[in-house]
Design an enzyme around this catalytic site. Structure first.
Site, PDB file in Angstrom:
ATOM      1  N   CYS A 259      -6.270  14.746   8.571  1.00 42.17           N
ATOM      2  CA  CYS A 259      -6.870  14.556   9.791  1.00 42.17           C
ATOM      3  C   CYS A 259      -6.071  15.269  10.792  1.00 42.17           C
ATOM      4  O   CYS A 259      -6.302  16.544  10.895  1.00 42.17           O
ATOM      5  CB  CYS A 259      -7.131  13.054   9.930  1.00 42.17           C
ATOM      6  SG  CYS A 259      -8.386  12.798  11.548  1.00 42.17           S
TER       7      CYS A 259
ATOM      8  N   HIS B 180      -9.639  11.126   5.324  1.00 40.62           N
ATOM      9  CA  HIS B 180      -8.381  10.234   5.201  1.00 40.62           C
ATOM     10  C   HIS B 180      -8.474   9.891   3.555  1.00 40.62           C
ATOM     11  O   HIS B 180      -9.087   8.788   3.374  1.00 40.62           O
ATOM     12  CB  HIS B 180      -8.376   8.785   6.013  1.00 40.62           C
ATOM     13  CG  HIS B 180      -8.103   9.349   7.514  1.00 40.62           C
ATOM     14  ND1 HIS B 180      -6.882   9.285   7.939  1.00 40.62           N
ATOM     15  CD2 HIS B 180      -8.897   9.454   8.570  1.00 40.62           C
ATOM     16  CE1 HIS B 180      -6.932   9.338   9.421  1.00 40.62           C
ATOM     17  NE2 HIS B 180      -8.268   9.665   9.449  1.00 40.62           N
TER      18      HIS B 180
ATOM     19  N   GLU C 157      -5.915   8.300   2.362  1.00 39.35           N
ATOM     20  CA  GLU C 157      -5.183   7.148   2.149  1.00 39.35           C
ATOM     21  C   GLU C 157      -5.962   5.776   2.035  1.00 39.35           C
ATOM     22  O   GLU C 157      -5.383   4.668   1.859  1.00 39.35           O
ATOM     23  CB  GLU C 157      -3.939   7.209   3.193  1.00 39.35           C
ATOM     24  CG  GLU C 157      -4.460   6.791   4.239  1.00 39.35           C
ATOM     25  CD  GLU C 157      -4.781   8.269   5.415  1.00 39.35           C
ATOM     26  OE1 GLU C 157      -4.502   8.182   6.688  1.00 39.35           O
ATOM     27  OE2 GLU C 157      -5.111   8.936   4.760  1.00 39.35           O
TER      28      GLU C 157
ATOM     29  N   SER D 162      14.679 -18.573   3.964  1.00 32.36           N
ATOM     30  CA  SER D 162      13.510 -19.433   4.422  1.00 32.36           C
ATOM     31  C   SER D 162      12.742 -20.141   3.478  1.00 32.36           C
ATOM     32  O   SER D 162      11.955 -21.122   3.489  1.00 32.36           O
ATOM     33  CB  SER D 162      12.622 -18.603   5.278  1.00 32.36           C
ATOM     34  OG  SER D 162      12.091 -17.815   4.311  1.00 32.36           O
ATOM     35  N   GLY D 163      13.033 -19.777   2.130  1.00 31.21           N
ATOM     36  CA  GLY D 163      12.109 -20.370   0.934  1.00 31.21           C
ATOM     37  C   GLY D 163      10.840 -19.373   0.853  1.00 31.21           C
ATOM     38  O   GLY D 163       9.916 -19.366  -0.336  1.00 31.21           O
ATOM     39  N   GLY D 164      10.833 -18.272   1.572  1.00 29.25           N
ATOM     40  CA  GLY D 164       9.561 -17.088   1.596  1.00 29.25           C
ATOM     41  C   GLY D 164       9.902 -16.355   0.592  1.00 29.25           C
ATOM     42  O   GLY D 164      11.072 -16.262   0.053  1.00 29.25           O
ATOM     43  N   VAL D 165       9.058 -15.617   0.064  1.00 26.28           N
ATOM     44  CA  VAL D 165       9.142 -14.365  -0.796  1.00 26.28           C
ATOM     45  C   VAL D 165      10.364 -13.700  -0.567  1.00 26.28           C
ATOM     46  O   VAL D 165      11.191 -13.272  -1.224  1.00 26.28           O
ATOM     47  CB  VAL D 165       8.091 -13.630  -1.140  1.00 26.28           C
ATOM     48  CG1 VAL D 165       8.053 -12.406  -1.950  1.00 26.28           C
ATOM     49  CG2 VAL D 165       6.764 -14.450  -1.516  1.00 26.28           C
ATOM     50  N   ASP D 166      10.366 -13.023   0.696  1.00 24.42           N
ATOM     51  CA  ASP D 166      11.331 -11.810   1.167  1.00 24.42           C
ATOM     52  C   ASP D 166      12.712 -12.513   0.993  1.00 24.42           C
ATOM     53  O   ASP D 166      13.712 -11.547   0.385  1.00 24.42           O
ATOM     54  CB  ASP D 166      10.970 -11.309   2.374  1.00 24.42           C
ATOM     55  CG  ASP D 166       9.696 -10.905   2.833  1.00 24.42           C
ATOM     56  OD1 ASP D 166       9.134 -10.432   1.631  1.00 24.42           O
ATOM     57  OD2 ASP D 166       9.197 -11.018   4.003  1.00 24.42           O
ATOM     58  N   SER D 167      13.192 -13.474   1.675  1.00 27.80           N
ATOM     59  CA  SER D 167      14.559 -13.892   1.736  1.00 27.80           C
ATOM     60  C   SER D 167      14.915 -14.453   0.043  1.00 27.80           C
ATOM     61  O   SER D 167      15.959 -14.488  -0.171  1.00 27.80           O
ATOM     62  CB  SER D 167      14.854 -14.983   2.680  1.00 27.80           C
ATOM     63  OG  SER D 167      14.013 -16.211   2.196  1.00 27.80           O
ATOM     64  N   SER D 168      14.101 -14.882  -0.461  1.00 28.56           N
ATOM     65  CA  SER D 168      14.076 -15.494  -1.744  1.00 28.56           C
ATOM     66  C   SER D 168      14.600 -14.312  -2.756  1.00 28.56           C
ATOM     67  O   SER D 168      15.387 -14.405  -3.500  1.00 28.56           O
ATOM     68  CB  SER D 168      13.033 -16.286  -2.294  1.00 28.56           C
ATOM     69  OG  SER D 168      12.738 -17.422  -1.629  1.00 28.56           O
TER      70      SER D 168
END
Length: 516
Positions: free
Chosen positions: A81, A171, A173, A226-232
């Site tokens: 584009c 586009h 993508e 935190s118990g979330g996906v990222d920090s776990s």
């Protein structure tokens, strides 16, 4: 070093989707601003460069340009584009504004073959693409030829095979261009010659080696869990790298979902045997939130209080040399504005900002090169349970931003019960993995109802569920009415304090996924 593609961002809202498509093809890539220092571009070691779209117009004075170095390196280039238009102008072609604008679905007529179309599109065929442009290329630079046209763009796809330069007005993508991902894969593999060997297994090995090199043989790391996906996932990865020299600190702010605190302790302390400090600070957090109704103020209170508690527990644990965070790639992509002005802040994000400087620790951020779905893939590669890595995103401030207005312990308990019922029914219906994020919101609104032949005057619960690929845009999930009716009946019958349930059908944009 793994083969890599560099993406120059000119301010498009969908530049991240380009990166996702490249990585889905097994090739590592990064996004940097169009006005990055030339040496930074040179040092990246790319095998090809992609120029993104932009809300700007190349015909406007002062519009952004790619650094001259981009065209001097002799690398393959794909302009998308605006990227096609600025490449055309910078190499000697011409772009003009047009009365025939194209926004949305369009059709590309294939005129000639080229390496970008190889094995995919043939001359004489017509294929659906997604357009979003007002300007168009009207004269090509020397060496380029037209390989595709559309109703509003006579140069909708162009190629200079000798230089390995290609431009598309559409586009590729976005999902609305059905073959777009294959076109980007063609560029990365056929044109740039990338091997496509960037896998989660390879990333895991590289990340572990990098953590060990950074932390050294005796360094100690603390991780805010935190118990979330990222920090776990970050915690499990770091533990695999350095073992007992990692200590996780879990702060329960009283704003978690039902059973969440117990689950975190069970998974990390019992299942993974990772050193874990768990602190119940719910009274402290809820006390500081008393009487506060502004959402930004609630976020700041929670963030600052988290830092205070985290510092206390870190000191008790004996301190550390490094602080681990589950920072993801979208958090570190440099925001670019084609006008040079600051980006608009929609809402602040909960993080431990300021913590590293105050605690004098170096940061360990092993996920900072990954998108959310890639983090989930890494978690699976590490053997983590699907119940953890497949969980819907959950905000750092937790239920505080799902209770518009003042947050009280009583309202948290009401919302926890309603949310648990909602998610339980979604799982029973086999819909959990088809939904990006689902949750309940407790509104600061009371309505009259009739329950057991008596008048009730209780709160309203709003249900929210969205589909998305990355959280940047989202659509409401199209539950059938029978499902919503059954969930509403259960919530009203089982949760004291709610007598009405509504469903939020707002998309993002114009709304956000969360309510605050």
């Amino acid at each position: 070093m793994t083969d890599r593609i560099l993406i120059l961002d000119f301010g498009s809202q969908v530049t991240q989707l380009i990166a996702r498509r490249v990585r889905e093809s097994g090739v590592y890539c990064e996004i940097i601003p169009f006005n990055a220092e030339p040496q930074r571009i040179r040092d990246f070691g790319a095998k090809g460069i992609i120029l993104s779209g932009s809300p700007a117009s190349t015909t406007a004075e002062g519009s952004p340009r790619a650094p001259d170095l981009v065209f001097e390196l002799g690398l393959p280039i794909l302009g998308i584009c605006y990227g096609q238009q600025t490449m055309t102008r910078q190499l000697g072609g011409e772009v003009e504004g047009s009365d025939h604008q194209e926004f949305g679905r369009a059709f590309l007529d294939i005129r000639e073959t080229c390496a970008l179309f190889e094995g995919l599109w043939q001359p004489g065929e017509r294929h659906q693409v997604w357009m979003s442009h007002g300007d168009r290329v009207v004269r090509l630079p020397q060496g380029f030829r037209v390989v595709g046209t559309s109703e509003g763009a006579p140069c909708a796809a162009v190629a200079d095979d000798a230089r390995g330069c290609y431009g598309v007005q559409f586009h590729p993508e976005v999902m609305h261009t059905p073959d777009g991902a294959k076109l980007i894969a063609n560029f990365a593999h056929r044109i740039c010659g990338c091997a496509g060997d960037w896998t989660m297994a390879a990333f895991r090995e590289q990340a572990i080696a990098a953590i060990r090199a950074q932390v050294g043989p005796e360094g100690r790391v603390i991780c805010g869990l935190s118990g979330g996906v990222d920090s776990s996932v970050a915690a499990v990865l770091i533990h695999e790298a350095i073992g007992e020299r990692l200590t996780c600190i879990f702060v329960d702010h009283g704003l978690l979902r039902a059973g969440e605190a117990a689950q975190v302790v069970e998974v990390f302390r019992d299942h993974y045997n990772i050193p874990l400090v768990a602190r119940d600070a719910s009274e402290l957090f809820l006390g500081k939130l008393a009487g506060v109704t502004d959402p930004e103020q609630k976020r700041k209170i929670i963030g600052n209080t988290f830092i205070e508690v985290f510092e206390e527990e870190a000191a008790k644990a004996g301190g550390a040399d490094f602080l681990a965070q589950g920072t993801l790639y979208p958090d570190v992509i440099e925001s670019v504005s084609f006008t040079g002005g600051p980006s608009v802040t929609i809402k602040s994000h909960h993080n431990v900002g300021g913590l590293p400087e105050r605690m004098r620790m170096a940061l360990v951020e092993p996920l900072r090169e990954l998108f959310k779905d890639e983090v989930r893939d890494l978690g699976r590669e590490l053997g983590m349970p699907e119940t953890l890595v497949g969980r819907h995103p959950f905000p750092g401030p937790g239920l505080a931003i799902r209770i518009p207005g003042e947050v009280t312990r009583e309202d948290c308990e009401i919302l926890r019960k309603a949310d648990a019922i909602y998610l339980e029914e979604i799982r029973k219906a086999g819909l959990y993995d088809a939904i990006w994020q689902a949750f309940a919101v407790l509104l600061p609104v009371r309505t009259v109802g009739v329950m057991g032949d008596a008048r009730s005057y209780d709160k309203v619960c709003a249900l929210r569920a969205v589909t998305s690929t990355d959280g940047m845009t989202a659509d409401s999930y199209p539950f059938d009415h029978a499902f919503l009716s059954a969930v509403a009946t259960r919530i009203i019958n089982e949760v004291r304090g709610i007598n009405r349930v509504v469903y939020d059908v707002t998309s993002k944009p114009p709304g956000t996924i969360e309510w605050e």
